[in-house]
Scaffold this active site. Structure first.
Site, PDB file in Angstrom:
ATOM      1  N   ASP A 289      16.319  37.135  67.793  1.00 11.72           N
ATOM      2  CA  ASP A 289      17.448  37.487  68.641  1.00 11.72           C
ATOM      3  C   ASP A 289      16.940  37.511  70.093  1.00 11.72           C
ATOM      4  O   ASP A 289      15.740  37.392  70.348  1.00 11.72           O
ATOM      5  CB  ASP A 289      18.068  38.827  68.235  1.00 11.72           C
ATOM      6  CG  ASP A 289      19.518  38.918  68.687  1.00 11.72           C
ATOM      7  OD1 ASP A 289      19.911  38.152  69.585  1.00 11.72           O
ATOM      8  OD2 ASP A 289      20.270  39.742  68.146  1.00 11.72           O
TER       9      ASP A 289
HETATM   10  C1  BGC Z   1      23.019  39.093  70.047  1.00 10.29           C
HETATM   11  C2  BGC Z   1      23.101  37.909  69.128  1.00 10.29           C
HETATM   12  C3  BGC Z   1      23.466  36.678  69.915  1.00 10.29           C
HETATM   13  C4  BGC Z   1      22.430  36.471  70.997  1.00 10.29           C
HETATM   14  C5  BGC Z   1      22.636  35.222  71.825  1.00 10.29           C
HETATM   15  C6  BGC Z   1      22.168  38.823  71.273  1.00 10.29           C
HETATM   16  O1  BGC Z   1      22.298  39.821  72.216  1.00 10.29           O
HETATM   17  O2  BGC Z   1      22.526  40.194  69.325  1.00 10.29           O
HETATM   18  O3  BGC Z   1      24.045  38.156  68.118  1.00 10.29           O
HETATM   19  O4  BGC Z   1      23.561  35.577  69.070  1.00 10.29           O
HETATM   20  O5  BGC Z   1      22.462  37.589  71.856  1.00 10.29           O
HETATM   21  O6  BGC Z   1      23.696  35.357  72.680  1.00 10.29           O
END
Ligand code: BGC
Length: 755
Positions: A289
């Site tokens: 993530d």
């Molecule tokens: C989130 C993810 C997301 C990623 C990319 C993160 O803050 O937890 O779910 O896919 O950002 O935007």
């Protein structure tokens, strides 16, 4: 020169021809031409290029234009993927640099959070789950993929299939709720929709099962927080939807922000390697993530960036989203012998494999001239999903609205809020395309509709608009109050401790109730909202979640009776925050709560003796039941369940059991019923939940029509993960229900004999 030619041809020619040219076996002589292709390519890549493949560069979700520095990195083969590159031109340019100017011409994958629609916005995933209709979820994901891929985005970070038992958690909006079976069905459907039947279709997107694992179990619903999950619970609940996504062929997994049992997910070898790779044989990409690798330092797990890189790499994480721990440290870790070249190669292979399956080597570019955004059929699909997602929680003969209605008061902060109705994670949805309830209702009822918002937005603390709202209400036959939460109040990092209607909405409803006019409350929100303070004041509640672009037409069809509500709750609905977590598939206790033993706090006699009442597991004030159970939802008709039959009293492991019931529409209108089957394993070597959803079927019945529903149960439905780490179906008695929701139903039982 020859080497250079082969290198260029490598990326222009189909895999089979390329392999023959470079002297490798032809596909007919090998088992897997893709793997051969990847090996050849890998043998040509420098360490820098290999590390480049692990590098996902982010640009802000509002980015415009790409820096020269990033372009040079692509040219050097130091980037494998981008997220959030917005313009088609930038995507095409970066891809051209990667393919034509980088050392081995390896194409990039462009990723973005396409969560519940790209341009055409569908209901939030929690709303979609309330449809209990995987076909529609698949269709919605297909539409999203068609739209997003038309702009060059071929990888979405969806579906989110975290089990969410806590509505305070803002990301419950992105989930399919509390149940592992329903979430599995919805997650697998979304994977099929995004990826289509062939990942190499130019309009498919690689899906991403996220967040792996236990993110939804964050303590107290506070985002990013600690998750403590016992081993059986992990397998029996939290992992199930992820296994279903893996079985559906999902191309990628995302490691979550949280720690599980003390180890952050992004460095968790047990989940990323042992479960995902060794047990499930997943061969796609594991992406972190956003910064979750380097956040292991803040977690107190990794002492510095280098150690974070080491832990993530050892655990089995392939691609690092936005942080640079791999880029800065992997070379040194390899030189020091702490990580091997084989470990690095495995990661690169996982990434190249997906790029190959996506057809990116053969067709790295997209056609920028497609005209598919907001296509008529996409809007239709979004409307249908919105209709099926809405749950009628209460209806005291006020809905559907009479066609004779001459005077309708439309009030509330969400009646005409084009942006808010779209919900969380809508980077690309354009509010100009939103059709609001006010617009649609005016279209249908014309002059009969009188509007006064009363409150400018959901958190508005000003009562200055109350007067005109009450005036409009007084001259109406019925009040439609559109309340709820603005989009920003749910989603990532948007947890709430109080999940009632924010701002002065409850006050306004109380004032409106004094007019004596019937009130229909339509709630648009990203989570369950506690309704205890106003439920007695309103005559009907339609829970609409954040319905997306087509909120207006969907609400109008339901309120007018053009369609009958058919959504069912994907979560147990708390009466108040104090009841959370409350979920239907809980364990029993030695003293299960029951009506007889429960004495409400207001009814306890003065000076009652300590042990004179209760002694079961409940709250003195809120009791033990949710406000509405999981699976609950009303329609404009009624259904009667009868004649439960079970094909055998006793079964052996290899048998298929057929559990059947008759369902009859006893009302006056055509409506859909979601028939649900629950099981309970009465006694186990580990205690089992009081009920677990195992099947459901959507029936559409005309007035007076009935249907027989047959559910087939096999050993697979009876197994659980036991204390020794085995999946077992233990002999003994099972209860079974065919039901309208988790709190009702026809009950029977059968016995499993293992010998
Ligand atoms: C989130 C993810 C997301 C990623 C990319 C993160 O803050 O937890 O779910 O896919 O950002 O935007």
């Amino acid at each position: 020169m020859k080497k250079q030619l082969v290198s260029k041809l490598l990326f222009i020619l189909p895999v089979s021809i390329m392999l023959t040219m470079v002297g490798w076996q032809t596909p007919s002589e090998t088992n897997d031409p893709d793997e051969e292709y990847i090996s050849v390519l890998l043998s040509k890549m420098t360490l820098q290029e290999k590390l480049g493949q692990l590098n996902q560069r982010g640009t802000s979700s509002r980015e415009n234009g790409i820096s020269e520095e990033l372009k040079q990195m692509v040219r050097d083969g130091r980037v494998g993927s981008f997220l959030n590159v917005q313009s088609k031109e930038s995507i095409l340019e970066l891809q051209r640099i990667a393919v034509e100017e980088s050392p081995n011409g390896i194409p990039l994958i462009f990723a973005r959070d396409v969560i519940h629609g790209f341009k055409t916005i569908f209901p939030i995933p929690l709303g979609q789950a309330a449809s209990w209709n995987p076909d529609l979820v698949e269709q919605g994901a297909r539409v999203s993929a068609i739209e997003a891929s038309s702009t060059g985005i071929r990888w979405t970070f969806a579906p989110m299939i975290d089990i969410a038992r806590d509505p305070r958690w803002g990301r419950i909006a992105e989930s399919s709720g509390e149940d592992p079976y329903l979430t599995s069905m919805m997650g697998a459907a979304a994977v099929r929709g995004f990826q289509s039947d062939d990942l190499s279709n130019p309009n498919s997107m690689a899906a991403c099962a996220k967040h792996f694992i236990g993110y939804g179990a964050a303590e107290g619903g506070r985002d990013y927080n600690t998750a403590v999950i016992s081993e059986p619970l992990l397998h029996n609940v939290y992992l199930k939807p992820f296994k279903a996504a893996a079985d559906a062929g999902v191309a990628s997994f995302m490691s979550s922000f949280n720690e599980v049992n003390g180890v952050p997910a992004s460095g968790n070898e047990y989940v990323l390697r042992q479960i995902l790779r060794d047990d499930w044989k997943f061969d796609g990409i594991v992406v972190s993530d956003w910064n979750s690798v380097t956040e292991m330092i803040a977690h107190g797990y990794s002492a510095n960036e280098k150690e974070a890189a080491y832990s993530a790499a050892r655990a089995g994480l392939d691609m690092e989203m936005t942080s640079h721990a791999y880029e800065n440290n992997m070379k040194q870790l390899i030189n020091e012998g702490r990580l091997s070249m084989e470990q690095l190669d495995e990661k690169v292979k996982n990434i190249l494999r997906i790029k190959l399956r996506m057809g990116l080597f053969e067709s790295p570019y997209f056609d920028p001239n497609q005209d598919v955004l907001y296509a008529e059929e996409h809007l239709e699909a979004a409307k249908e999903m919105a209709i099926q997602s809405m749950v009628l929680l209460k209806n005291e003969s006020v809905l559907p609205l009479s066609s004779e209605t001459k005077n309708i008061a439309v009030i509330g902060p969400l009646a005409n809020a084009p942006r808010e109705q779209l919900g969380t994670w809508i980077f690309d949805g354009d509010e100009k395309h939103s059709v609001t309830p006010l617009t649609s209702l005016k279209g249908k009822y014309g002059e009969a509709v009188k509007y006064a918002s009363g409150l400018a937005y959901s958190r508005d603390q000003s009562t200055s608009g109350f007067k005109s709202a009450i005036k409009v209400a007084k001259s109406s036959e019925v009040i439609l109050f559109f309340g709820g939460e603005e989009a920003i109040l749910s989603g990532e990092a948007h947890s709430r401790a109080d999940i009632s209607l924010p701002g002065r909405q409850e006050d306004l409803i109380h004032e409106l109730a004094r007019t004596g006019k019937p009130i229909v409350l339509v709630v648009m929100a990203g989570r369950p909202i506690t309704l205890g303070n106003i439920i007695e004041e309103v005559d009907a509640v339609l829970f609409a979640w954040h319905p997306g672009t087509m909120a207006g037409p969907a609400v109008t069809d339901l309120l007018s009776g053009e369609a009958s509500p058919s959504g069912r709750l994907p979560v147990s609905w708390p009466k108040s925050v104090g009841q959370i977590p409350i979920y239907y598939n809980h364990k029993s206790t030695g003293r299960p709560a029951n009506e007889e033993s429960f004495v409400h706090i207001d009814d306890i006699p003065l000076h009652a003796w300590q042990s004179s009442l209760g002694n079961t597991s409940h709250y003195l004030d809120e009791g033990f039941e949710p406000m509405y159970p999981f699976g609950y939802g009303l329609t404009y008709s009624q259904f009667e369940y009868s004649d439960l039959t079970i094909s055998d009293d006793r079964i052996k492991p290899a048998d298929t059991l057929v559990v059947s019931a008759t369902v009859r529409n006893t009302g006056d209108v055509k409506a859909a019923e979601i028939v649900q089957l629950y099981l309970q394993d009465r006694f186990g070597s580990l205690t089992r939940p009081v009920k677990e959803l195992k099947r459901f079927e959507r029936l559409i019945l005309n007035p007076g029509q009935q249907a027989r529903v047959d559910f087939r149960i096999t050993q697979k439905d009876l197994i659980f993960y036991n204390a020794s780490g085995d999946w077992v179906a233990e002999s003994g008695v099972f209860k079974v229900w065919i039901a309208e929701n988790a709190k009702s139903g026809l009950e029977g039982e059968f016995e499993l004999l293992n010998e």
